[in-house]
Design an enzyme around this catalytic site. Sequence first.
Site, PDB file in Angstrom:
ATOM      1  N   ASP A  54      -8.507   0.860  -7.829  1.00 35.03           N
ATOM      2  CA  ASP A  54      -8.264   0.714  -9.351  1.00 35.03           C
ATOM      3  C   ASP A  54      -9.391   1.634 -10.114  1.00 35.03           C
ATOM      4  OD1 ASP A  54      -6.378  -1.123  -8.817  1.00 35.03           O
ATOM      5  OD2 ASP A  54      -7.972  -2.775  -8.731  1.00 35.03           O
ATOM      6  N   SER A 106      31.656 -39.363  18.288  1.00 32.90           N
ATOM      7  CA  SER A 106      30.369 -39.283  18.740  1.00 32.90           C
ATOM      8  C   SER A 106      29.326 -38.972  17.746  1.00 32.90           C
ATOM      9  CB  SER A 106      30.317 -37.789  19.760  1.00 32.90           C
ATOM     10  OG  SER A 106      30.494 -36.809  19.041  1.00 32.90           O
ATOM     11  N   HIS A 122      -2.952  -3.120 -14.482  1.00 34.91           N
ATOM     12  CA  HIS A 122      -3.755  -3.815 -13.949  1.00 34.91           C
ATOM     13  C   HIS A 122      -4.294  -5.137 -14.775  1.00 34.91           C
ATOM     14  CE1 HIS A 122      -7.058  -5.047 -11.018  1.00 34.91           C
ATOM     15  NE2 HIS A 122      -7.926  -5.005 -12.097  1.00 34.91           N
ATOM     16  N   CYS A 124      30.686 -36.209   8.945  1.00 34.03           N
ATOM     17  CA  CYS A 124      31.634 -37.331   8.785  1.00 34.03           C
ATOM     18  C   CYS A 124      33.099 -36.827   9.137  1.00 34.03           C
ATOM     19  CB  CYS A 124      31.671 -38.134   7.497  1.00 34.03           C
ATOM     20  SG  CYS A 124      31.627 -37.254   6.091  1.00 34.03           S
ATOM     21  N   PHE A 158       0.739  -1.182  -0.117  1.00 34.39           N
ATOM     22  CA  PHE A 158       0.067  -0.390  -0.112  1.00 34.39           C
ATOM     23  C   PHE A 158       0.822   1.166  -0.066  1.00 34.39           C
ATOM     24  CE2 PHE A 158      -4.175  -1.767   0.316  1.00 34.39           C
ATOM     25  CZ  PHE A 158      -3.862  -3.106   1.010  1.00 34.39           C
TER      26      PHE A 158
END
Length: 909
Positions: A156, A817, A120, A719, A103
């Site tokens: 519009d 771990s 439009h 990894c 807006f």
Amino acid sequence: DLRLSHRLLETYHSNVIAVIGQSVFGLEVYKELRKEGHTIVGVFTIPDKDGKADPLGAEAEKDGVNVFKFPRWRLKGKGIPEVVQVYKATGAELNVMPFCSQFIPMEVIDHPAHGSIIYHPSLLPRHRGASAINWTLIHGDKKGGFTVFWADDGLDTGPILLQRECDVEPDDTVNTIYKRFLFPEGVKGTVDAVRLIAAGNAPKIVQPEEGATYEGIQKKDNAKIDWNQSAQVLHNWIRGNDKVPGAWAEVDGQKVTFYGSSLLDSGATAIGQPLEIPGASQPGLVSKAGLMLFGNDGKALLVKNLQFEDGKMIAAARYFSSGSSASVELTEEEKTFAEQMRGVWKSILTNVDAIEDSTDFFKSGAASMDVVRLVEEVKLRASGCQLQNEDVYMNTTFQDFIQMCVKKLRGEDDEEELVVDYKNINNMTIRMPHQLFVNGEFVDAEGGKTYKTINPTDGTAICDVSLAQASDVDRAVAAAKEAFEEGEWGKINPRDRGRLLYKLADLMEEHQEELATIESMDSGAVYTLALKTHVGMSIQTFRYFAGWCDKIQGCTIPINQARPNRNLTFTKKEPIGVCAIVIPWNYPLMMLAWKTAACLAAGNTVVLKPAQVTPLTAMKFAELAARAGFPKGVINILPGSGALVGQRLSDHPDVRKLGFTGSTEIGKHIMKSCAVSNVKKVSLELGGKSPLIIFSDCDMDKAVRMGLSAVFFNKGENCIAAGRLFVEENIHDQYVKRVVEEVKKMKIGDPLDRSTDHGPQNHKAHLDKLVEYCQTGVREGATLVCGGKQVSRPGFFFEPTIFTDVQDHMFIAIEESFGPVMILSKFKSGDVDEVLRRANATEYGLASGVFTRDISKALYVSEKLNAGTVFVNTYNKTDVAAPFGGFKQSGFGKDLEYYSKHRKNTTLF
């Protein structure tokens, strides 16, 4: 009756313009305005979404144009002074608003000397409002088009500057009319409007109130179908809501959404299975063409696709069955096209007496130049059928060729035949296949067996996934073998093979946000990391190996018997055949890419088993591979257990190579099975306990930053993670203090939250192992500085953990771990060889690292470390062009790069 306001502007050669808007439409308008020589003093667009700039703003930034990304212009109905002031400072004399969702305050609209113009997508005053294209179709307008108007304080309602119209085709959808007319002509029209303003000839035609309409935004709630209407009205309602929000009705007790409507000729009949639809004047008919529906006037329409309440979408023709799709029935026009093509085939295959449905293009003598000719002949006769050379290679019989052409002409592709789940998540709708992918189709496992894949963020089930059985493995391997030995995959030349890989990479890039969302949801990876690394590197991998397809070469060898008989020996590198791939759960898509791309580039076929806990991106990959056009059987995906699926692949006599990433224990078992079964080739990327040595002469800031990354990257489920840090004793305490401070800053939370640093561990069993691992460290006497326990919240979250005073004999010093656990040990100052001895005192050798400013020391340490990769003053820097793999019990064979040698990769920064 229109009143024309003749307000002439002074004539000048170009405008000074502010472009306010967004989207590709806005981008094209902006580019054309620059080509016209207009001066763009500012582009005002929306803020970046998920780190990705809007196309308009991104292009303007490249051009050096000032770009502003205000989240809003108004607050409580009034312009924000700071925002308005920034706008006014640009000195714009005209605002062009090609597509704007924000807006804009009137003090901005009215500020420029020449005002503001807006595009439009309707013929105003008809269809004012946000869903103008939808309502153009819903109302059955015969004419559509667009308006460029002068902005005012109404919705519009401003004076019209320019309008252009087009015919609305009987089966137009929002998408088709937009692509055919509203987008391309809208860009031209907006630029023409600016040209009129520049010339001083721009009209201002007051909009009449007669004929004015305003309809609200179409939403799902008000898109329900009222069946007590004519077929024409039903057709308009369905296509006007296609694809958003989607017209729906209740069928068999659930909401079903209808897509792809076309109005049938009067008197159209079909043979099909009746489908009761509450409220409809008569039952629908499910036929091979789709679902035939009837209006209250007895006339009919046909819909192609249906979406169920749970998000699953199918071809309407498959409502009562999810089996293989039947051959399409040709219309009279399509039959004419088929006969024309039969004549073309006959002109190419001159040695064939007659072209039968079973005639094979290549077995009848066609060569590669004939493929090019055939593709061009199709384009001449049917411009809507855009073929690629590989389409001919994949549909070699005349019947298959015609079926493929007709499907393309109808806009039916493999994507519509794939049954997938839809879910709304991460501000997007994602498609998630969930069945096995065998021989080019998504199919259920034997006996319909399934299991639930779990979201680690909250522990809830994402969806049911087909659970492959031994017979499914046999079926997939048979499909892969047939594709390799008898199918078209082996006939495609390497360059065309590379083009398919490039196309797949492009599709992955097009769907990268969707892939990253699925990866994040299924594995717990932080979304931003999933987007950049999990998905980003996967795309890079396919592009890298696509480039190698036509560069795989053998060599010539001089031999003793070369004279006098002029003998010659040459080597030729050939694909192996069916390759099995078993991948882990930490990088589901990236591990798939690392192994699959190379196999496909070399011309092999693939049967891949994703980790049972993270199958979803592999299934999405299968969908994209099908859309890319890979022949049936080349890629097969089997979610299931390692003990069953992985073991069967290891034992299968028709598998010629197996690539595995996972634990050393399982790797040993696989290697044994591969040897006993048929001595199949095997490559293994196994466990690691990667040492990272930090010397006192390091760049401390970098060592802290990269040390944290070395351990906690991807939640430690990495990894090559630094499994143990050796810190020189005179900086040890300072280093520990610094890393603890940084760890405490980490935000633990939802991986889809862009501010999250640390997501959940991959699955519950792994979380439990991490808890036990840390408890063992405490029992053995290591100092737990922070973390070490599960986070008190739903899901599988584990606190980032730091241990110090870790001795070499301790369990946590020896075992990996595979989680967010930093293991810190001191070493004596200056004792380089001793710390190298300790770092190498492991049976693993996947990766390692060193931080020092002394280049001689860095080179010496990197040479002495027994690991496949050594990082120097950096960590986790992998690239598709660099080899990746381990030494010792971390496995053998390399991923990535062209070569596969036992060598060390050293990355320096």
